[in-house]
Every structure is written in structure tokens, then in C-alpha cells.
Design an enzyme around this catalytic site. Structure first.
Site, PDB file in Angstrom:
ATOM      1  N   TYR A   1       0.784  -1.230   0.000  1.00  0.00           N
ATOM      2  CA  TYR A   1       0.000   0.000   0.000  1.00  0.00           C
ATOM      3  C   TYR A   1       0.819   1.284   0.000  1.00  0.00           C
ATOM      4  CZ  TYR A   1      -3.719  -3.273   0.939  1.00  0.00           C
ATOM      5  OH  TYR A   1      -4.588  -4.327   0.826  1.00  0.00           O
TER       6      TYR A   1
ATOM      7  N   LEU B   1       4.939   3.120  -0.819  1.00  0.00           N
ATOM      8  CA  LEU B   1       6.288   2.990  -1.371  1.00  0.00           C
ATOM      9  C   LEU B   1       7.301   3.420  -0.319  1.00  0.00           C
ATOM     10  CD1 LEU B   1       5.357   4.556  -4.787  1.00  0.00           C
ATOM     11  CD2 LEU B   1       6.411   2.296  -4.548  1.00  0.00           C
TER      12      LEU B   1
ATOM     13  N   HIS C   1       4.790  11.511  -3.795  1.00  0.00           N
ATOM     14  CA  HIS C   1       4.326  12.430  -2.742  1.00  0.00           C
ATOM     15  C   HIS C   1       5.499  13.119  -2.040  1.00  0.00           C
ATOM     16  CE1 HIS C   1       0.034  11.724  -2.843  1.00  0.00           C
ATOM     17  NE2 HIS C   1       0.282  10.444  -3.069  1.00  0.00           N
TER      18      HIS C   1
ATOM     19  N   ASP D   1      -3.485  13.154  -3.755  1.00  0.00           N
ATOM     20  CA  ASP D   1      -4.535  12.141  -3.732  1.00  0.00           C
ATOM     21  C   ASP D   1      -5.845  12.891  -3.584  1.00  0.00           C
ATOM     22  OD1 ASP D   1      -2.690  10.140  -3.943  1.00  0.00           O
ATOM     23  OD2 ASP D   1      -2.660   9.673  -1.798  1.00  0.00           O
TER      24      ASP D   1
ATOM     25  N   GLU E   1      -4.738   3.444  -9.346  1.00  0.00           N
ATOM     26  CA  GLU E   1      -5.046   4.353  -8.235  1.00  0.00           C
ATOM     27  C   GLU E   1      -5.858   5.514  -8.788  1.00  0.00           C
ATOM     28  OE1 GLU E   1      -1.747   5.708  -5.899  1.00  0.00           O
ATOM     29  OE2 GLU E   1      -1.223   3.699  -5.200  1.00  0.00           O
TER      30      GLU E   1
ATOM     31  N   HIS F   1      -4.880   9.097  -7.402  1.00  0.00           N
ATOM     32  CA  HIS F   1      -3.525   9.684  -7.401  1.00  0.00           C
ATOM     33  C   HIS F   1      -3.251  10.450  -8.702  1.00  0.00           C
ATOM     34  CE1 HIS F   1       0.887   9.605  -6.225  1.00  0.00           C
ATOM     35  NE2 HIS F   1       0.952   9.901  -7.523  1.00  0.00           N
TER      36      HIS F   1
HETATM   37 ZN    ZN Z   1      -0.953   9.090  -3.979  1.00  0.00          ZN
END
Ligand code: ZN
Length: 289
Positions: free
Chosen positions: A146, A148, A155, A162, A205, A208
Site C-alpha cells: 500500500y 512505497l 508524494h 490524492d 489508483e 492519485h
Molecule cells: Zn498518492
């Protein structure tokens, strides 16, 4: 006597030639200056000095499992926003506050305003910039499925967001569909689409979004390229031109070199970004009159 006369003549000759050479020097400089001046009326060649760190800085950085973010890549215009700010700008904020690059925030605010004109009002901003320390904690808490590791998440740069919907999941929310369709007009791309999973190595995602700026976001959408593919595409093509909304853009790719010469016409502006893997991308643009 003849010999003496000959030597004197030679001496005078040498002195005259010497003076002439000295005079010639500034004259040639002047000629060069004039020819450049004439050239600048239409187009001029600008030589830009490129800092080696530039490879690791800018809005087109490729940050993924293979290319770690360098400290230089953390946005230098980070700002903190709170709930009150977000409410005024027309969206909700998860948590008390959030940090983002000022550039990205300006583009995001503009995008939300446009979405509101299309009657979408349920945007919820859930994550922006995360420091390396915050990323480390997140990775430890949620695990590698979930999150990195620190330095490998977009990020950590301040260039990613997000975005959720207050009413439904982003997969099905009208906000999600709208962002995928119109986000590129504001410089944002859906970073991990379902059908590019084999390239990004990240599961879909729908929340994102990554800021890459114009015209890159529009080119990527138009040609269905994720950032990995777009950087590769630029490196192969080396140069491309597009016209968007009355602005002519030229995108040029170079392997890092300390001096880069670009041709600009009188009214052009340009910016520079590294790609985080050894390349420099120069984007120049001119508004059509
Ligand atoms: Zn993200």
C-alpha cells in the site's frame, strides 16, 4: 648604410602591422555583435548553463521504483494549507492541514473552479506532500502493498495529490471521471491507470494525480502515455512541437550537458526540468498574437 635602412624599414613595417592587428581585433568583435543583433530580431540562440543537480529537479521528474527522488527534487515552493483555505477554494480537506508545491496548488485550485462550473462540488483532498520521515512511517504502518519506501513516492516531491470524492469511491465518482478527462488541461495526469499497470508496476489508483504541467499533460493524454513512456518518447524524439489553446510549445530533450543552446524567438519563455535519469527537458512557449 643600406643594411641600416633595410632594418629601419622592417621595424617601421612591424610597428605598423602590429598596430593594424590591434585595430582589427575590436573591429571583428563589433562585426560579430552586429550580426547577432540582426539575428535577434527574428530568433536568437540562448545558451543556458545547466547545474548538474538540475537533472534531479523539476516538474517532469520520473519517480518510481527505479528512480529515487533526490533531495534536490523536493519542491522548493512548499506551502501549507488548512481546512479554511480549502473550504474557500471549494473542496474539503482530510485532516487539519496539508502541504503542497505552490505551483501545484495554484493549478489545482484553478482546476477545482472549472469543475465547479460543471457542477462538481465534492472534491476531498486527502494527501499532498509527505516528508521522507512521514513516508517512512507510512511504509512501516501499511506495508509494501500500500505504500512505497521513502524517496520512491511521488508524494515526497510535492508534485502529487490524492483526490477523493465526498460521496462515492473515485472509481465510480463523477469527480474521478471529470479529473481523468479534464485534469490534463490544468497540467494533471492520472498517474497509475489500470491499463498501464505493466509499465508503472503500480496498481490502478483512481485518486492519485501528478502535476507535470502544460503541454506535457495534454500530450500524454492525447497519445495515451504514462510518465515512464513519455520520458522515453521524448528521449527518442528529442524535439516536438504542439499548439494548444493559442500557445505554441516546443519541447526539447537533451542528455545532461553543462551548456545547452536553444533557439528562442523574441517573445518566447522557457522552463527547464530534469527527468531524474540523466536527461534535461527544455520547454519553450510563445503566445500567438
Ligand atoms: Zn498518492
Amino acid at each position: 648604410m643600406k643594411k641600416w635602412f633595410f632594418m629601419l624599414t622592417m621595424l617601421v613595417f612591424i610597428v605598423i602591422v602590429g598596430q593594424q592587428l590591434q585595430k582589427d581585433q575590436p573591429q571583428r568583435e563589433l562585426d560579430r555583435y552586429h550580426s547577432e543583433e540582426r539575428y535577434a530580431d527574428e530568433e536568437s540562440i540562448v545558451t543556458i548553463e545547466i547545474d548538474p543537480e538540475q537533472v534531479y529537479k523539476g516538474k517532469l521528474l520520473l519517480i518510481n521504483g527505479d528512480y529515487q527522488l533526490h533531495d534536490a527534487g523536493i519542491a522548493d515552493d512548499l506551502v501549507m494549507i488548512d481546512r479554511e483555505y480549502a473550504l474557500k477554494a471549494g473542496y474539503a480537506l482530510e485532516g487539519e492541514e496539508l502541504t503542497l508545491s505552490q505551483h501545484v496548488l495554484d493549478a489545482y485550485d484553478m482546476m477545482v473552479k472549472a469543475a465547479q462550473d460543471d457542477h462538481l462540488q465534492n472534491f476531498l483532498l486527502t494527501s499532498g506532500f509527505r516528508s521522507l520521515e512521514q513516508q517512512k512511517q507510512l511504509y512501516e504502518q501499511t506495508g509494501s502493498d500500500y505504500a512505497l519506501p521513502a524517496g520512491f513516492s511521488e508524494h515526497n516531491s510535492g508534485l502529487a495529490l490524492d483526490i477523493s470524492s465526498l460521496t462515492s469511491k473515485m472509481e465510480t465518482a463523477p469527480e474521478g471521471k471529470w479529473l481523468q478527462e479534464y485534469g490534463p488541461q490544468y497540467g494533471f495526469i492520472l498517474r497509475y491507470p489500470e491499463h498501464k499497470r505493466h509499465i508503472t508496476k503500480i496498481a490502478y489508483e483512481p485518486w492519485h494525480f501528478r502535476y507535470v504541467g502544460l503541454p506535457h499533460s495534454m500530450i500524454m493524454k492525447d497519445r495515451d502515455l504514462v510518465l515512464e513512456e513519455y520520458i522515453e518518447y521524448l528521449a527518442e524524439r528529442q524535439e516536438l512541437s504542439v499548439k494548444l489553446m493559442g500557445i505554441s510549445y516546443k519541447v526539447s530533450y537533451y542528455s545532461y550537458q553543462p551548456l545547452i543552446s536553444i533557439s528562442l524567438d523574441q517573445h518566447s519563455q522557457y522552463d527547464i526540468s530534469g527527468d531524474n535519469r540523466g536527461g534535461i527537458i527544455v520547454t519553450s512557449w510563445t503566445e500567438e498574437s
